[in-house]
Write a protein that holds these residues in place. Structure first.
Motif, PDB file in Angstrom:
ATOM      1  N   VAL A 372       2.898  24.058 -35.478  1.00 54.53           N
ATOM      2  CA  VAL A 372       2.671  24.888 -36.653  1.00 54.53           C
ATOM      3  C   VAL A 372       2.194  25.999 -36.905  1.00 54.53           C
ATOM      4  O   VAL A 372       2.471  27.245 -37.846  1.00 54.53           O
ATOM      5  CB  VAL A 372       2.098  23.950 -37.836  1.00 54.53           C
ATOM      6  CG1 VAL A 372       2.073  24.413 -39.140  1.00 54.53           C
ATOM      7  CG2 VAL A 372       2.258  22.425 -37.912  1.00 54.53           C
ATOM      8  N   MET A 373       0.659  26.036 -36.198  1.00 54.12           N
ATOM      9  CA  MET A 373       0.150  27.549 -35.917  1.00 54.12           C
ATOM     10  C   MET A 373       0.830  28.292 -35.593  1.00 54.12           C
ATOM     11  O   MET A 373       0.539  29.070 -35.284  1.00 54.12           O
ATOM     12  CB  MET A 373      -0.937  27.316 -35.732  1.00 54.12           C
ATOM     13  CG  MET A 373      -2.140  25.689 -36.389  1.00 54.12           C
ATOM     14  SD  MET A 373      -4.067  25.649 -36.045  1.00 54.12           S
ATOM     15  CE  MET A 373      -3.411  24.465 -34.704  1.00 54.12           C
ATOM     16  N   VAL A 374       0.915  27.588 -34.141  1.00 49.20           N
ATOM     17  CA  VAL A 374       1.871  29.290 -34.116  1.00 49.20           C
ATOM     18  C   VAL A 374       3.461  29.562 -34.551  1.00 49.20           C
ATOM     19  O   VAL A 374       3.418  30.874 -34.500  1.00 49.20           O
ATOM     20  CB  VAL A 374       2.507  28.361 -31.873  1.00 49.20           C
ATOM     21  CG1 VAL A 374       3.504  29.683 -32.197  1.00 49.20           C
ATOM     22  CG2 VAL A 374       1.758  28.102 -31.080  1.00 49.20           C
ATOM     23  N   ALA A 375       4.448  28.459 -34.684  1.00 50.33           N
ATOM     24  CA  ALA A 375       5.376  29.494 -36.251  1.00 50.33           C
ATOM     25  C   ALA A 375       4.907  30.135 -37.467  1.00 50.33           C
ATOM     26  O   ALA A 375       5.044  31.011 -37.381  1.00 50.33           O
ATOM     27  CB  ALA A 375       5.939  27.702 -36.587  1.00 50.33           C
ATOM     28  N   GLY A 376       3.126  29.377 -37.294  1.00 46.93           N
ATOM     29  CA  GLY A 376       3.207  30.184 -38.841  1.00 46.93           C
ATOM     30  C   GLY A 376       2.843  32.151 -38.406  1.00 46.93           C
ATOM     31  O   GLY A 376       2.985  32.936 -39.503  1.00 46.93           O
ATOM     32  N   GLY A 377       2.031  31.874 -36.844  1.00 44.44           N
ATOM     33  CA  GLY A 377       1.576  33.213 -36.762  1.00 44.44           C
ATOM     34  C   GLY A 377       2.803  33.966 -36.632  1.00 44.44           C
ATOM     35  O   GLY A 377       3.431  34.973 -36.708  1.00 44.44           O
ATOM     36  N   THR A 378       3.704  34.042 -35.945  1.00 47.40           N
ATOM     37  CA  THR A 378       5.088  33.711 -35.411  1.00 47.40           C
ATOM     38  C   THR A 378       6.064  34.114 -36.870  1.00 47.40           C
ATOM     39  O   THR A 378       6.763  35.821 -36.593  1.00 47.40           O
ATOM     40  CB  THR A 378       5.865  33.112 -34.655  1.00 47.40           C
ATOM     41  OG1 THR A 378       5.612  33.068 -33.389  1.00 47.40           O
ATOM     42  CG2 THR A 378       7.346  33.876 -34.209  1.00 47.40           C
ATOM     43  N   ALA A 379       6.171  33.311 -37.481  1.00 49.25           N
ATOM     44  CA  ALA A 379       6.480  33.948 -38.848  1.00 49.25           C
ATOM     45  C   ALA A 379       5.644  35.060 -39.078  1.00 49.25           C
ATOM     46  O   ALA A 379       6.655  36.025 -39.429  1.00 49.25           O
ATOM     47  CB  ALA A 379       6.890  32.762 -39.864  1.00 49.25           C
TER      48      ALA A 379
END
Length: 430
Positions: A372-379
């Motif tokens: 979730v956190m990696v996806a948030g940073g990527t987004a």
């Protein structure tokens, strides 16, 4: 705050098709978690559950835009009537196979059928609003209303699916989705008076595809946002199970939807004068920062607090993103354009649920929250990189949506003006 909503819902047929659409899109919040709950309970594998859910979404990503193109050409009822029947049958195959712990390949068959025929109910409903209303401000309010209802779906759906799956039958969430898709879809498509006219026989502006470079960068950022949602579903189920409180998974997910719904309702009640691309960028960055807090939670109340805060960034961001679509695509291709970003969101959900399910099997809920956190940073980063392109593509566009003044689809002069331009042309009140 309530007056703008009262005004648009008072239009003939508006409340009826909006409520039918609310029921018809309940599956968007129940199929994913329904698959996770049913498959993990009967097959003992979150990874398998994530893969089956991913097949649903990836198939929808492939088939959704062509299906919406057919809707724009031939009309909603003509295309989506048979599609709704097929969706219900596919959900029945998924539910029956999971209940009987049947062959895994049959799970994938059901997933493909559901994904290929589900379409985008949200795009159908928003297209009806754009056809019905006459000013940009009204369409902004209507889109905000629908985004609020989306969050109602995500508040109620996961809770109902979890209760049914943990107290009645593991496939309860999938059965709920089948019933809602069938009844809601029929109620929506039966309302022909508010159905937008098809573009059959007219020039189909833009060629075989509505995708442009500017829409493509918006699609890319929506993929990252979807990954946040998909990974969060799986991680929350695993987290509550580790604490022996799995039935609370739906409640926790509903808290995030509650925050989003409240924020979306307030957002829609206000008239905004700034560009949509800027609001979209602010929302995506806020969402990326918010999910970083998942690394600090250790209890269900703490997780609920973070979910509420994260939810506050969701609906305003989605509303601004849908508004950007209307500025980027030709008028007669709105259903298809909205489906592209919805499809991008679904692809992200699929990737997020698959990655989170794999890491949960290996390292527990902490692995899921890491996704979730990696996806948030990527987004957030993807959106920041996309903003210059979006700014150039929408230069001079109105701050809210342009809509037709009649069934022939001719835009009004006022619909194409920015707020500043309309103020300059306002007649003297004397």
């Amino acid at each position: 705050m309530l007056r703008p909503y009262r005004d648009v819902l008072a239009r003939p047929g508006a409340l009826a098709f909006s409520l039918a659409g609310l029921l018809a899109r309940l599956p968007i919040s129940t199929v994913g978690i329904g698959v996770v709950l049913a498959v993990s309970a009967r097959y003992g594998s979150y990874a398998l559950a994530g893969r089956v859910a991913a097949v649903v979404v990836l198939t929808q990503a492939l088939c959704g835009p062509p299906l919406s193109r057919l809707v724009d050409r031939h009309g909603q009822a003509r295309v989506m009537g048979p599609a709704v029947v097929s969706t219900v049958l596919g959900l029945g195959v998924l539910a029956g196979t999971a209940t009987a712990a049947g062959p895994v390949w049959l799970l994938y068959v059901g997933a493909v059928v559901v994904g290929a025929t589900a379409g985008s109910v949200g795009a159908l409903v928003r297209a009806r609003w754009s056809h019905l209303l006459t000013t940009p401000a009204e369409v902004h309010t209507a889109y905000s209303w629908e985004s609020t209802l989306d969050e109602v779906v995500f508040m109620v759906g996961p809770v109902l699916a979890t209760v049914l799956a943990t107290n009645v039958v593991p496939a309860g969430g999938l059965l709920l989705a089948a019933g809602a898709a069938g009844v809601g879809g029929w109620l929506l498509l039966a309302q022909r008076d508010t159905e937008p006219p098809s573009s059959a026989g007219a020039d189909h502006v833009g060629g075989p595809s509505v995708v442009s470079g500017s829409l493509l960068v918006l699609v890319g950022s929506f993929v990252g946002m979807g990954a946040i949602f998909g990974a969060t579903d799986v991680a929350v189920v695993a987290f509550t199970q580790e604490l022996g409180r799995k039935p609370l998974a739906g409640v926790v997910l509903g808290v995030m939807a509650l925050g989003s719904g409240l924020a979306g309702f307030a957002y829609g009640a206000r008239s905004w004068t700034g560009p949509q691309w800027r609001r979209y960028g602010v929302g995506m960055v806020a969402l990326g920062v918010g999910v970083g807090l998942f690394g600090t939670v250790g209890t269900i109340p703490a997780l609920g607090g973070v979910m509420l805060a994260v939810g506050m960034a969701i609906a305003p961001t989605l509303i601004a993103g849908n508004g950007l679509v209307a500025e980027l695509v030709p008028r007669g291709r709105l259903t298809e354009g909205l489906t592209w970003v919805g499809t991008a969101l679904a692809v992200g959900v699929s990737a997020g649920s698959w990655a989170a399910g794999t890491l949960v099997d290996r390292s527990g809920s902490s692995g899921g929250f890491a996704v979730v956190m990696v996806a948030g940073g990527t987004a957030a980063v993807t959106t920041l990189l996309a903003l210059p392109t979006l700014r150039r593509a929408t230069a001079g566009a109105p701050t809210t949506l342009a809509v037709p003044d009649d069934r022939a689809g001719r835009p009004t002069a006022a619909a194409g003006l920015s707020r500043r331009s309309r103020r300059r042309r306002r007649p003297d009140r004397t």
